[in-house]
Scaffold this active site. Structure first.
Site, PDB file in Angstrom:
ATOM      1  N   TYR A 122     -54.161  42.714  29.515  1.00 45.67           N
ATOM      2  CA  TYR A 122     -53.214  41.898  28.570  1.00 45.67           C
ATOM      3  C   TYR A 122     -53.976  40.776  27.865  1.00 45.67           C
ATOM      4  O   TYR A 122     -53.721  39.770  27.207  1.00 45.67           O
ATOM      5  CB  TYR A 122     -52.206  40.932  29.518  1.00 45.67           C
ATOM      6  CG  TYR A 122     -51.313  42.165  30.108  1.00 45.67           C
ATOM      7  CD1 TYR A 122     -50.621  43.032  29.513  1.00 45.67           C
ATOM      8  CD2 TYR A 122     -51.384  42.174  31.516  1.00 45.67           C
ATOM      9  CE1 TYR A 122     -49.635  43.893  29.964  1.00 45.67           C
ATOM     10  CE2 TYR A 122     -50.269  43.231  32.034  1.00 45.67           C
ATOM     11  CZ  TYR A 122     -49.705  44.062  31.168  1.00 45.67           C
ATOM     12  OH  TYR A 122     -48.876  45.054  31.734  1.00 45.67           O
ATOM     13  N   GLU A 128     -45.591  39.038  36.641  1.00 46.28           N
ATOM     14  CA  GLU A 128     -45.769  39.550  35.249  1.00 46.28           C
ATOM     15  C   GLU A 128     -44.706  38.936  34.367  1.00 46.28           C
ATOM     16  O   GLU A 128     -44.400  39.236  33.244  1.00 46.28           O
ATOM     17  CB  GLU A 128     -45.287  40.953  35.014  1.00 46.28           C
ATOM     18  CG  GLU A 128     -46.320  41.866  36.157  1.00 46.28           C
ATOM     19  CD  GLU A 128     -45.862  43.210  36.305  1.00 46.28           C
ATOM     20  OE1 GLU A 128     -46.166  44.151  35.280  1.00 46.28           O
ATOM     21  OE2 GLU A 128     -45.250  43.756  37.254  1.00 46.28           O
ATOM     22  N   ASP A 179     -49.867  56.728  34.580  1.00 46.63           N
ATOM     23  CA  ASP A 179     -51.303  56.503  34.838  1.00 46.63           C
ATOM     24  C   ASP A 179     -52.280  57.334  35.594  1.00 46.63           C
ATOM     25  O   ASP A 179     -51.886  57.774  36.645  1.00 46.63           O
ATOM     26  CB  ASP A 179     -51.499  55.006  35.361  1.00 46.63           C
ATOM     27  CG  ASP A 179     -50.608  53.955  34.383  1.00 46.63           C
ATOM     28  OD1 ASP A 179     -50.650  54.213  33.136  1.00 46.63           O
ATOM     29  OD2 ASP A 179     -50.284  52.578  34.848  1.00 46.63           O
ATOM     30  N   ARG A 204     -44.447  55.566  31.685  1.00 50.17           N
ATOM     31  CA  ARG A 204     -45.794  55.609  31.307  1.00 50.17           C
ATOM     32  C   ARG A 204     -46.343  55.998  32.657  1.00 50.17           C
ATOM     33  O   ARG A 204     -46.262  55.481  33.752  1.00 50.17           O
ATOM     34  CB  ARG A 204     -46.210  54.509  30.710  1.00 50.17           C
ATOM     35  CG  ARG A 204     -47.830  54.515  30.191  1.00 50.17           C
ATOM     36  CD  ARG A 204     -48.391  53.328  29.875  1.00 50.17           C
ATOM     37  NE  ARG A 204     -49.058  52.431  31.218  1.00 50.17           N
ATOM     38  CZ  ARG A 204     -48.727  51.499  31.564  1.00 50.17           C
ATOM     39  NH1 ARG A 204     -47.623  50.796  31.069  1.00 50.17           N
ATOM     40  NH2 ARG A 204     -49.093  51.004  32.577  1.00 50.17           N
ATOM     41  N   ASN A 214     -44.743  54.341  35.631  1.00 45.57           N
ATOM     42  CA  ASN A 214     -44.161  52.731  35.262  1.00 45.57           C
ATOM     43  C   ASN A 214     -42.672  52.962  34.497  1.00 45.57           C
ATOM     44  O   ASN A 214     -42.825  53.645  33.412  1.00 45.57           O
ATOM     45  CB  ASN A 214     -45.034  52.023  34.407  1.00 45.57           C
ATOM     46  CG  ASN A 214     -46.475  51.806  35.052  1.00 45.57           C
ATOM     47  OD1 ASN A 214     -46.694  50.985  35.772  1.00 45.57           O
ATOM     48  ND2 ASN A 214     -47.472  52.767  34.953  1.00 45.57           N
ATOM     49  N   SER A 252     -48.953  46.470  36.959  1.00 51.12           N
ATOM     50  CA  SER A 252     -49.877  45.856  36.087  1.00 51.12           C
ATOM     51  C   SER A 252     -51.180  45.414  36.691  1.00 51.12           C
ATOM     52  O   SER A 252     -51.942  44.573  36.416  1.00 51.12           O
ATOM     53  CB  SER A 252     -49.279  44.412  35.279  1.00 51.12           C
ATOM     54  OG  SER A 252     -48.425  44.747  34.220  1.00 51.12           O
ATOM     55  N   GLY A 300     -44.932  48.049  29.328  1.00 51.79           N
ATOM     56  CA  GLY A 300     -44.931  46.876  28.330  1.00 51.79           C
ATOM     57  C   GLY A 300     -44.767  47.106  26.872  1.00 51.79           C
ATOM     58  O   GLY A 300     -44.947  48.355  26.589  1.00 51.79           O
ATOM     59  N   GLU A 331     -49.557  56.300  39.297  1.00 50.06           N
ATOM     60  CA  GLU A 331     -48.186  55.930  39.513  1.00 50.06           C
ATOM     61  C   GLU A 331     -47.505  56.187  37.895  1.00 50.06           C
ATOM     62  O   GLU A 331     -47.932  56.374  37.051  1.00 50.06           O
ATOM     63  CB  GLU A 331     -48.326  54.376  39.700  1.00 50.06           C
ATOM     64  CG  GLU A 331     -48.825  53.461  38.623  1.00 50.06           C
ATOM     65  CD  GLU A 331     -48.952  52.050  38.906  1.00 50.06           C
ATOM     66  OE1 GLU A 331     -48.017  51.542  39.492  1.00 50.06           O
ATOM     67  OE2 GLU A 331     -49.768  51.370  38.589  1.00 50.06           O
TER      68      GLU A 331
END
Length: 315
Positions: free
Chosen positions: A215, A15, A257, A255, A275, A141, A279, A273
């Site tokens: 992205y 990443e 998900d 964050r 994070n 990601s 980002g 998960e």
């Protein structure tokens, strides 16, 4: 108060490119706030470079290993530097999808039941019934994620020459594929405690929400705030996000998900998960959710820095 902020970015994970964009965004925001900024593209000499810079605070804009797995956090702890986002123990657990399940599921957080498999075994047969998802245990990601379906082109069993994560990773996590909608919730630490910023639905225009869809501008539609979410499902999602943030000991911002099978109502909601280093790019979800509630990118960055300094002062 004017600060000297070292923005740690780049590194050598899968990443890296995204981290550089996140870091530059943070650096420019800090400069617009009047702070002095030192940009550090992380290499093996990072400790010497941080010692030379002697910042008031380090903004950790790294994604993936070693910036998200506890390695950098341990280094910064040893150096006695204030830094943003979660600490060592939280980072070790949260980046490991199996450890995260062990920490969260016993407390009532609904997550897919997974099994760790040797990649070599996939050439002999499926570890669980199709359709299922294969993913590295400790990447973010959507790096290295594959969806194995009955009609998929990987083969049955998976062929050795089929391109997929089994060619890169020795072990993988297999989970049942959850049909439905892709949703995410950001949680920001505030003086009053963790606050969920909102719910975003992610609708990829082709295929699924993989690395490119995340992205590449134009490949995914972000619906923020998400629409047509029943009140009980929304409340459960927000509560699960805050509770997961708390149980894992996340700091600054995280964050969560989710996948939601909307045919099953609240029972179809699963946390995938958490994070700990979400980002901060122009396409990233945390800044987008902050913006939706009237919080600018610069205010978000300052809030994350303020939490790091308060944590350091409390030690």
């Amino acid at each position: 108060m004017i600060l000297h902020v070292a923005v740690l970015m780049g590194g050598w994970s899968a990443e890296r490119a995204v981290s550089l964009v996140s870091g530059e965004g943070v650096a420019k925001a800090c400069e617009s706030l009047g702070h002095r900024v030192t940009r550090i593209d992380m290499d093996r000499d990072v400790a010497a470079r941080l010692a030379e810079a002697a910042p008031d605070v380090v903004f950790n804009a790294l994604h993936g290993t070693p910036g998200e797995d506890g390695t950098v956090q341990g280094l910064l702890d040893i150096m006695g530097l204030a830094y943003t986002h979660s600490g060592l123990a939280t980072s070790v657990i949260a980046i490991d999808k199996e450890l995260s399940k062990q920490a969260l599921v016993p407390h009532g957080i609904r997550m897919p039941v997974g099994t760790i498999v040797k990649s070599e075994s996939l050439y002999e047969g499926d570890p669980i019934a199709r359709p299922y998802v294969l993913k590295p245990v400790n990447e973010g990601s959507s790096v290295g994620v594959a969806i194995v379906t009955r009609e998929g082109n990987y083969g049955n069993p998976i062929a050795r020459d089929a391109a997929g994560p089994w060619q890169t990773f020795g072990t993988l996590l297999a989970e049942p594929y959850i049909k439905g909608r892709e949703l995410t919730v950001s949680v920001l630490d505030t003086a009053e405690g963790p606050r969920a910023l909102g719910i975003t639905e992610l609708i990829p225009k082709n295929g699924w929400y993989d690395y490119d869809a995340k992205y590449t501008d134009g490949l995914t539609t972000h619906v923020c705030p998400a629409e047509n979410i029943p009140a009980d499902v929304a409340a459960s999602m927000l509560a699960m996000s805050i509770e997961s943030h708390r149980l894992l000991g996340c700091r600054g911002v995280s964050r969560s998900d989710f996948r939601w099978d909307d045919e099953l109502g609240e029972a179809g909601l699963y946390l995938l998960e958490v994070n700990t280093q979400p980002g901060m790019t122009p396409l990233s979800l945390v800044p987008e959710q902050a913006r939706a509630i009237g919080m600018s990118y610069e205010t978000l960055v300052q809030a994350i820095i303020d939490e790091a300094l308060a944590r350091k002062a409390a030690r």
